[in-house]
Design an enzyme around this catalytic site. Structure first.
Site, mmCIF file in Angstrom:
data_model
loop_
_atom_site.group_PDB
_atom_site.id
_atom_site.type_symbol
_atom_site.label_atom_id
_atom_site.label_comp_id
_atom_site.label_asym_id
_atom_site.label_seq_id
_atom_site.Cartn_x
_atom_site.Cartn_y
_atom_site.Cartn_z
ATOM 1 N N GLY A 19 13.975 3.567 1.706
ATOM 2 C CA GLY A 19 13.213 2.351 2.042
ATOM 3 C C GLY A 19 13.012 1.455 0.841
ATOM 4 O O GLY A 19 12.026 0.711 0.760
ATOM 5 N N GLY A 22 12.048 -2.169 1.030
ATOM 6 C CA GLY A 22 10.781 -2.483 1.694
ATOM 7 C C GLY A 22 9.663 -2.749 0.696
ATOM 8 O O GLY A 22 9.854 -2.689 -0.528
ATOM 9 N N VAL A 24 6.736 -1.049 -0.024
ATOM 10 C CA VAL A 24 6.348 0.082 -0.870
ATOM 11 C C VAL A 24 7.527 0.543 -1.721
ATOM 12 O O VAL A 24 7.392 0.775 -2.932
ATOM 13 C CB VAL A 24 5.832 1.249 0.008
ATOM 14 N N GLY A 25 8.712 0.653 -1.089
ATOM 15 C CA GLY A 25 9.887 1.176 -1.794
ATOM 16 C C GLY A 25 10.240 0.344 -3.018
ATOM 17 O O GLY A 25 10.588 0.894 -4.075
ATOM 18 N N SER A 115 0.573 8.318 6.354
ATOM 19 C CA SER A 115 -0.360 7.193 6.522
ATOM 20 C C SER A 115 -1.694 7.723 7.016
ATOM 21 O O SER A 115 -1.743 8.754 7.714
ATOM 22 C CB SER A 115 0.233 6.230 7.549
ATOM 23 N N SER A 116 -2.771 7.012 6.712
ATOM 24 C CA SER A 116 -4.095 7.472 7.156
ATOM 25 C C SER A 116 -4.241 7.408 8.676
ATOM 26 O O SER A 116 -5.201 7.950 9.226
ATOM 27 C CB SER A 116 -5.194 6.652 6.481
ATOM 28 N N CYS A 117 -3.269 6.779 9.373
ATOM 29 C CA CYS A 117 -3.285 6.754 10.848
ATOM 30 C C CYS A 117 -3.160 8.152 11.443
ATOM 31 O O CYS A 117 -3.404 8.337 12.634
ATOM 32 C CB CYS A 117 -2.122 5.933 11.394
ATOM 33 N N TYR A 143 3.248 5.913 16.262
ATOM 34 C CA TYR A 143 3.505 5.943 14.816
ATOM 35 C C TYR A 143 2.900 7.204 14.201
ATOM 36 O O TYR A 143 3.562 7.929 13.444
ATOM 37 C CB TYR A 143 2.861 4.687 14.223
ATOM 38 N N LYS A 147 4.647 10.453 12.263
ATOM 39 C CA LYS A 147 4.283 10.769 10.880
ATOM 40 C C LYS A 147 3.805 12.220 10.759
ATOM 41 O O LYS A 147 4.115 12.921 9.789
ATOM 42 C CB LYS A 147 3.180 9.816 10.404
ATOM 43 N N HIS A 187 -0.686 -6.450 7.989
ATOM 44 C CA HIS A 187 -1.954 -5.726 8.110
ATOM 45 C C HIS A 187 -3.113 -6.660 7.755
ATOM 46 O O HIS A 187 -2.905 -7.808 7.382
ATOM 47 C CB HIS A 187 -1.955 -4.511 7.184
ATOM 48 N N LYS A 195 -3.923 -16.389 6.669
ATOM 49 C CA LYS A 195 -4.748 -17.280 7.498
ATOM 50 C C LYS A 195 -5.649 -18.173 6.638
ATOM 51 O O LYS A 195 -5.811 -19.371 6.910
ATOM 52 C CB LYS A 195 -5.585 -16.450 8.489
HETATM 53 N N1 LIG Z 1 2.336 -0.797 4.176
HETATM 54 C C1 LIG Z 1 1.253 -0.032 4.245
HETATM 55 O O1 LIG Z 1 0.122 -0.520 4.293
HETATM 56 C C2 LIG Z 1 1.407 1.467 4.269
HETATM 57 C C3 LIG Z 1 0.245 2.244 4.293
HETATM 58 C C4 LIG Z 1 0.344 3.631 4.313
HETATM 59 C C5 LIG Z 1 1.597 4.226 4.340
HETATM 60 N N2 LIG Z 1 2.718 3.456 4.315
HETATM 61 C C6 LIG Z 1 4.020 4.128 4.370
HETATM 62 O O2 LIG Z 1 4.873 3.632 3.361
HETATM 63 C C7 LIG Z 1 6.217 3.643 3.846
HETATM 64 C C8 LIG Z 1 6.857 2.275 3.610
HETATM 65 O O3 LIG Z 1 6.097 1.256 4.228
HETATM 66 P P1 LIG Z 1 6.351 -0.295 3.926
HETATM 67 O O4 LIG Z 1 5.075 -0.984 4.146
HETATM 68 O O5 LIG Z 1 7.058 -0.420 2.641
HETATM 69 O O6 LIG Z 1 7.332 -0.708 5.107
HETATM 70 P P2 LIG Z 1 8.553 -1.756 5.042
HETATM 71 O O7 LIG Z 1 8.278 -2.863 4.098
HETATM 72 O O8 LIG Z 1 8.866 -2.096 6.449
HETATM 73 O O9 LIG Z 1 9.709 -0.880 4.413
HETATM 74 C C9 LIG Z 1 10.313 0.165 5.129
HETATM 75 C C10 LIG Z 1 11.773 0.131 4.793
HETATM 76 O O10 LIG Z 1 12.426 1.215 5.487
HETATM 77 C C11 LIG Z 1 13.678 0.739 5.915
HETATM 78 N N3 LIG Z 1 14.233 1.485 7.012
HETATM 79 C C12 LIG Z 1 13.660 1.717 8.230
HETATM 80 N N4 LIG Z 1 14.509 2.410 9.000
HETATM 81 C C13 LIG Z 1 15.643 2.606 8.270
HETATM 82 C C14 LIG Z 1 16.880 3.245 8.520
HETATM 83 N N5 LIG Z 1 17.143 3.839 9.689
HETATM 84 N N6 LIG Z 1 17.812 3.255 7.535
HETATM 85 C C15 LIG Z 1 17.591 2.645 6.343
HETATM 86 N N7 LIG Z 1 16.422 2.042 6.039
HETATM 87 C C16 LIG Z 1 15.465 2.013 7.006
HETATM 88 C C17 LIG Z 1 13.405 -0.691 6.350
HETATM 89 O O11 LIG Z 1 14.600 -1.405 6.414
HETATM 90 P P3 LIG Z 1 14.749 -2.636 7.455
HETATM 91 O O12 LIG Z 1 13.794 -3.695 6.964
HETATM 92 O O13 LIG Z 1 16.184 -2.987 7.356
HETATM 93 O O14 LIG Z 1 14.341 -2.105 8.799
HETATM 94 C C18 LIG Z 1 12.460 -1.167 5.253
HETATM 95 O O15 LIG Z 1 13.185 -1.720 4.160
HETATM 96 C C19 LIG Z 1 6.151 4.049 5.317
HETATM 97 O O16 LIG Z 1 6.448 5.402 5.422
HETATM 98 C C20 LIG Z 1 4.714 3.833 5.680
HETATM 99 O O17 LIG Z 1 4.284 4.726 6.678
HETATM 100 C C21 LIG Z 1 2.659 2.083 4.279
#
Ligand SMILES: NC(=O)c1ccc[n+]([C@@H]2O[C@H](COP(=O)([O-])OP(=O)(O)OC[C@H]3O[C@@H](n4cnc5c(N)ncnc54)[C@H](OP(=O)(O)O)[C@@H]3O)[C@@H](O)[C@H]2O)c1
Length: 322
Positions: A19, A22, A24-25, A115-117, A143, A147, A187, A195
């Site tokens: 990821g 994305g 976080v990644g 996730s805290s969910c 979701y 998880k 979020h 907003k």
């Molecule tokens: N954001 C938060 O507030 C938060 C809070 C707690 C935990 N987390 C955890 O942190 C992690 C990342 O979250 P994020 O906010 O960074 O989400 P994000 O910005 O949507 O990033 C997730 C990335 O995963 C990629 N991905 C999804 N399915 C894929 C697949 N089949 N093959 C290759 N890449 C794939 C997505 O690519 P595409 O864009 O191409 O789909 C996206 O780049 C998640 O596990 C989430 O549960 C996030």
């Protein structure tokens, strides 16, 4: 034992961040790289991470020693309510392929992001021992179930092997530069920023909040999560199976809007749409285990909000781009 950063990086070895394109990644890649770890990103361009054989091939080709799993489908409350099937099946497919693919490829160290969910909806303070002891919040059940299943996969593989250090971090909600400001995916904090800034730019006098604004939420700056990953990666062998990562403090939804308004310089008023879903009344992680390990977040809310507002103004608003 205190290790130097080069000793930690050598222990962790070549690390794949799933990821990595994305929110976080991308922060994980830059923070781990800056901390001296040898990191490789995996986005859709490298592989469909829901395809286990593609994951195994990628891990072998890149000679990966450690995996940090941050890929998945993430969204706000509206997106989760609209498509529980998609959030369940996609997160389960990616988590299963990455965790089982890592196991098949002989990867001994894996840090899974949950996730805290995943916590039961009726607890006001979320303690690791409470996982799987109650009903989930219906607005993000798909979701959360996916998880939880991936967390248990990590637990079972760790329990049945002597050389699989598969652990899970459970972060609270995150915010920061690079977050999604989209009305469906975003979020609370990113949407409040969008907003409020949009209202300022449009000379609007009011901003609408979903619900009565009394629900309480904990947010952590994404860079602090990335620092927590860098902190825990060398400690996988001694970590508990699940470890909360949060700021340890929450605010009401109204309080977050007020903090955003103060940071952005918005002096208007807030209205409430009481017909909108609001989710759990309170979600505050107990971070005593993480604190006892010696980690504390370092970004204050004021600094974090100002930085994220600047990011939104620079990259996401029409007015500034024009
Ligand atoms: N954001 C938060 O507030 C938060 C809070 C707690 C935990 N987390 C955890 O942190 C992690 C990342 O979250 P994020 O906010 O960074 O989400 P994000 O910005 O949507 O990033 C997730 C990335 O995963 C990629 N991905 C999804 N399915 C894929 C697949 N089949 N093959 C290759 N890449 C794939 C997505 O690519 P595409 O864009 O191409 O789909 C996206 O780049 C998640 O596990 C989430 O549960 C996030």
């Amino acid at each position: 034992m205190v290790r130097t950063s080069s000793e930690s990086a050598a222990l962790v070895g070549r690390t794949l961040v799933t990821g990595s394109a994305g929110f976080v990644g991308a922060h994980l890649l830059s923070t781990l790289d800056a901390a001296g770890f040898e990191v490789v990103g995996a986005s859709r361009a490298e592989a469909d991470l829901a395809d286990r054989s593609a994951v195994v091939a990628l891990l072998r080709r890149e000679k990966i020693v450690t995996v940090v799993h941050a890929a998945g489908r993430v969204g706000g409350i509206a997106a989760n309510v609209a498509d529980p099937v998609g959030f369940f099946t996609e997160n389960l497919a990616v988590g299963q392929a990455v965790v089982l693919g890592a196991h098949e490829a002989g990867v001994e160290r894996l840090l899974n992001l949950s996730s805290s969910c995943v916590y039961p909806r009726d607890r006001s303070r979320l303690v690791e021992e409470d996982l799987l002891t109650g009903q989930l919040e219906p607005t993000n059940e798909g979701y959360a179930l996916a998880k939880l299943a991936v967390m248990r996969l990590c637990d079972w593989l760790a329990a049945t092997s002597d050389d699989r250090w598969y652990r899970t971090l459970v972060p609270c909600n995150l915010y920061g530069p690079g977050d999604s400001f989209d009305p469906v995916r975003g979020h609370l904090v990113s949407r409040a920023i969008a907003k409020v800034v949009d209202a300022l730019d449009a000379d609007a006098s009011a901003v609408e909040i979903w619900g009565d604004g009394m629900a309480r939420r904990e947010f952590l700056h994404v860079r602090d999560l990335a620092r927590a990953v860098a902190f825990t990666l060398p400690l996988l062998e001694s970590l508990p199976q699940a470890l909360n990562v949060g700021s340890g403090e929450d605010r009401s939804v109204n309080g977050w809007y007020e903090a955003v308004a103060a940071a952005a310089g918005f002096g208007g008023r807030f209205t409430h749409d009481l017909d909108r879903p609001v989710g759990m009344a309170r979600k505050l992680l107990d971070v005593s285990r993480l604190t006892a390990l010696g980690f504390t977040p370092s970004t204050t809310v004021d600094v974090g909000l100002r930085e994220t507002i600047t990011h939104y103004r620079t990259f996401c608003t029409q007015a500034v781009a024009a």
